[in-house]
Scaffold this active site. Structure first.
Site: not given
Ligand code: IFM
Length: 768
Positions: A332-333, A338-339, A480, A595-596
């Site tokens: 994730y670089q 948004w986390d 997502e 997914k969520q």
């Molecule tokens: O921001 C999240 C996303 O909601 C789900 N995939 C991983 C990302 C980074 O944690």
């Protein structure tokens, strides 16, 4: 290895491993890591190399590796590299007989420790003891104390130095390596490919017990090492300390000079002094941040582990982002998602507002990048990057996943349709403001962000004349798996919220600071009329409402018409276990499997939904959610608390808090790609579950409120909050609730406990 069992035997401030399990190497490398928000040093062993996922990830070193389109943080050469040979045999956990093995992470003091007794098949042996930390007082510094005792007479050889052959996910970041030896220090100066950033790694050692008989320096193309030899009698011990400094030109002017000075000074102070200062700094962190859980040692360690991991992922020395995997690896670089606002920021807003301020200021600093992104996509205002590094330009590539069945790349639209990121940034700013009452921040930075986001939303909504309402089309919500949807509940509600905050800032400034308002309007390039646009949209934006019969909110237009199947049944349709479930052909796309869950996310962040709505939506969406994201369990726990599903809330607390430590649900490798590392949002989410979920803490305009529901498995919780400029000590038990306002507070604060209100003056306490 069984961490779950080990946990129960600790002081509640440590995680301990008594057996080395090579199959858990990636996970334990992350779990046992040390760090300070500037660097993350994985909890690997000193003799390990790139293949063992050794890493020291340094923030603010974003760079594209040679030939790569991906900007990621650099993994810098390993200055703690140390191999020990007994009669020419390498001491390693992979070979020989290991007894009395112990690896620990001391969460209270930020220390990684290892002890073990090692014997080769020829009975050569050594007792090893190592301790190291990433200094919390000087963020460039790593310090280590390395000690070994001969188990029989023999020749013991150390090879210690800087190993420049690092593991890097997207390829080689360094176009030049310049190793050097100067004034008894070893160093490596590097230049990165894309940004030409200069990185210096310098190390020095000093012997505390015994000295080598032979000593030689070896310089290779990518490293420099000391070859040291000792002839030892059984029982003799060698101990040395090592100090490493890692600096780079994005932060300091003369990286090598500074790194050399810091190492020399560190060696002069000595390991024990460095450690003492480091521990004092951790003391002051925990004094504000610890959550004590009475009656459940396992939950206690899990909680501290997650707070620790969230904290070492957070740059506190500068306005830089918290990476989705922190500094545990390059996945994730090293960038913010948004986390940061929705999972990690709350803990800081209510415990260390100065850290929260860095994070929200980072969003101000990256406005230019967000504006460029909006402009590139044909909008105006600020469209924040889905994946945000130093400049705020979008780092997320158009193609992320590969269709494992066809081998073709999948065009995802995370970067351009996941527009909720901009209102999420507003959510963070408001959270910070409400907690800190830092009006000065709004004046200097916050209002401009709110206005730019509002302008972006103005350019993004569509007016549906026939329905006399604004809509948002072509979206991707937090779920997502469903791309290209219209009127995503989470995004639409958040859009209204963000516009209302811009209106609030506008109106308050118009009344109190009209000149500053005018300045900001000029900077943004808008007239006062813009406020009317915001207000019209906020009033007329379509908000999917609970169905009158079922009380369920539809996640997006047409969601209820999709096939209604459960995740386990859907999983059976996979042809290949590595298939992506989402857009455009994944198995979840035409189903209600998520997914969520966006609606759960909405209910977790916002109040004002009735108990009926909370319960109906929790019960509807929970069984349809696959939890493909590590962000999912904590919001489920929060909403389960609100919906009075207490057992479920606890189950999700356990899931969120053990994602990394028990490694039960997340893959560390997939299709040959490294996916490991610490799930930083889940770690931040654990704080939210305990304080906002179990203790029922809420900030209100006129004070704060609590409506606790302590899990059956616990007796009580004690913690501190710093909110509305008041430091408070809180203890929550099943049948009592206690708040004390610190003597140092200058004002009173209103506490609402299930509707009973008390104004607490400094130094006073109240029991409910
Ligand atoms: O921001 C999240 C996303 O909601 C789900 N995939 C991983 C990302 C980074 O944690």
């Amino acid at each position: 290895m069984n961490l779950e069992n080990n946990l129960r035997t600790t002081t509640q401030w440590e995680i301990i491993e008594n057996t080395f399990d090579p199959d858990q190497l990636v996970t334990t490398g992350s779990n046992f890591m040390i760090g300070n928000g500037y660097m993350g040093y994985r909890g690997t062993f000193e003799e390990w190399e790139a293949k063992d996922y050794v890493a020291c990830i340094v923030t603010d070193t974003w760079d594209k590796a040679e030939g790569s389109q991906w900007s990621e943080l650099c993994n810098v050469p390993n200055g703690l590299f140390t191999q020990l040979f007994v009669n020419d045999k390498l001491v390693t956990v992979f070979d020989g007989e290991i007894t009395d093995y112990y690896r620990a992470l001391d969460l209270r003091n930020g220390l990684n420790q290892r002890k073990m007794r090692w014997r080769s098949s020829e009975e050569d042996g050594v007792q090893l003891e190592v301790e190291k930390f990433a200094s919390k007082t000087n963020h460039h510094v790593l310090a280590m104390r390395y000690s070994f005792t001969a188990l029989q007479d023999g020749t013991y050889r150390l090879n210690t130095g800087i190993d420049g052959k690092v593991w890097s996910i997207k390829g080689e970041h360094f176009k030049s390596y310049t190793p050097f030896e100067e004034d008894s220090l070893l160093g490596l100066s590097l230049k990165t490919y894309e940004q030409d950033t200069e990185i210096a790694v310098v190390e020095g050692i000093a012997f505390l017990e015994n000295t080598p008989e032979k000593s030689e320096i070896t310089i290779t193309d990518k490293g420099c090492f000391r070859e040291l030899e000792f002839t030892l009698k059984k029982g003799e011990t060698v101990t040395f300390q090592k100090v490493v400094s890692i600096t780079h030109s994005n932060e300091v002017q003369h990286p090598i000079k500074l790194a050399k000075e810091e190492v020399s000074q560190g060696l002069q102070y000595g390991y024990d002094t460095l450690k003492k200062e480091h521990q004092q700094s951790w003391d002051s962190f925990w004094d504000r941040s610890d959550i004590q859980i009475q009656g459940n040692p396992e939950a206690q360690v899990l909680t501290r582990f997650n707070i620790y991991q969230a904290f070492i992922a957070t740059p506190t020395h500068a306005n830089l982002p918290i990476g989705a995997r922190g500094l545990s690896c390059q996945v994730y670089q090293g960038a913010a998602f948004w986390d940061q606002e929705t999972y990690n920021l709350p803990m800081y807003c209510y415990t260390h507002p100065e850290i929260a301020k860095n994070l929200v200021t980072y969003r101000f600093d990256t406005l230019p990048g967000a504006k460029r992104k909006a402009q590139n996509l044909g909008y105006y205002g600020a469209f924040y990057a889905w994946t945000s590094g130093k400049t705020g330009d979008e780092l997320f590539p158009d193609y992320f996943f590969t269709d494992v069945l066809t081998g073709r790349k999948i065009r995802n639209h995370f970067n351009c349709w996941q527009i909720h990121i901009s209102p999420d940034v507003v959510y963070g700013i408001w959270l910070y403001y409400e907690a800190s009452l830092d009006w000065d921040f709004i004046l200097k930075h916050g209002a401009e962000v709110l206005f730019e986001v509002a302008q972006f939303l103005v350019s993004r909504v569509h007016f549906k004349k026939d329905k006399d309402r604004f809509e948002l089309i072509r979206l991707l919500g937090p779920d997502e798996y469903h791309e290209n949807v219209d009127n995503d509940a989470y995004t639409n509600y958040l859009t209204k919220y963000a516009l209302e905050k811009a209106i609030w800032a506008f109106d308050t400034m118009k009344e109190k600071e009209p000149n500053r308002l005018q300045e900001i309007l000029n900077t943004v390039g808008i007239e006062e009329q813009a406020r009317n646009d915001w207000s019209e949209i906020a009033e007329l934006i379509y908000l999917p409402k609970p169905d009158p019969k079922t009380r369920v909110i539809e996640q997006f237009d047409g969601y209820f018409t999709l096939e209604d199947i459960r995740p386990d049944a859907l999983r059976k349709r996979l042809i290949d276990p590595g298939e992506y479930w989402g857009w455009p052909n994944g198995i979840a796309v035409n189903t209600q499997v998520l997914k969520q869950a966006d609606v759960i996310q909405l209910l977790a962040l916002f109040d004002g939904f009735s108990d009926e709505v909370l319960t109906a939506n929790y019960e509807y969406y929970e069984p349809r959610t696959e939890h493909g994201s590590s962000l999912s369990p904590s919001v489920h726990a929060l909403v389960a608390c609100k919906a009075n599903h207490h057992e479920e809330a606890y189950r999700y607390f356990m899931e969120a808090s053990t994602i990394d430590l028990y490694n039960a649900s997340k893959k560390v490798m997939s299709g040959g790609s490294f996916l490991g590392g610490i799930h930083t949002a889940a770690a931040g989410g654990v704080w939210r579950i305990i304080i906002e979920g179990f203790a029922g803490f809420k900030v209100k305009t006129d004070g704060i409120a609590f409506d606790p529901a302590i899990p059956d498995a616990w007796e009580g919780i004690s913690f501190k909050l710093f909110v509305k400029q008041c430091l408070l000590e809180i203890s929550v038990y099943k049948d009592s609730f206690h708040v004390k306002s610190d003597r140092s507070n200058t004002d009173s604060i209103t506490i609402d406990f299930r509707g009973q209100q008390v104004s607490l003056v400094p130094g006073a306490a109240v029991d409910f």
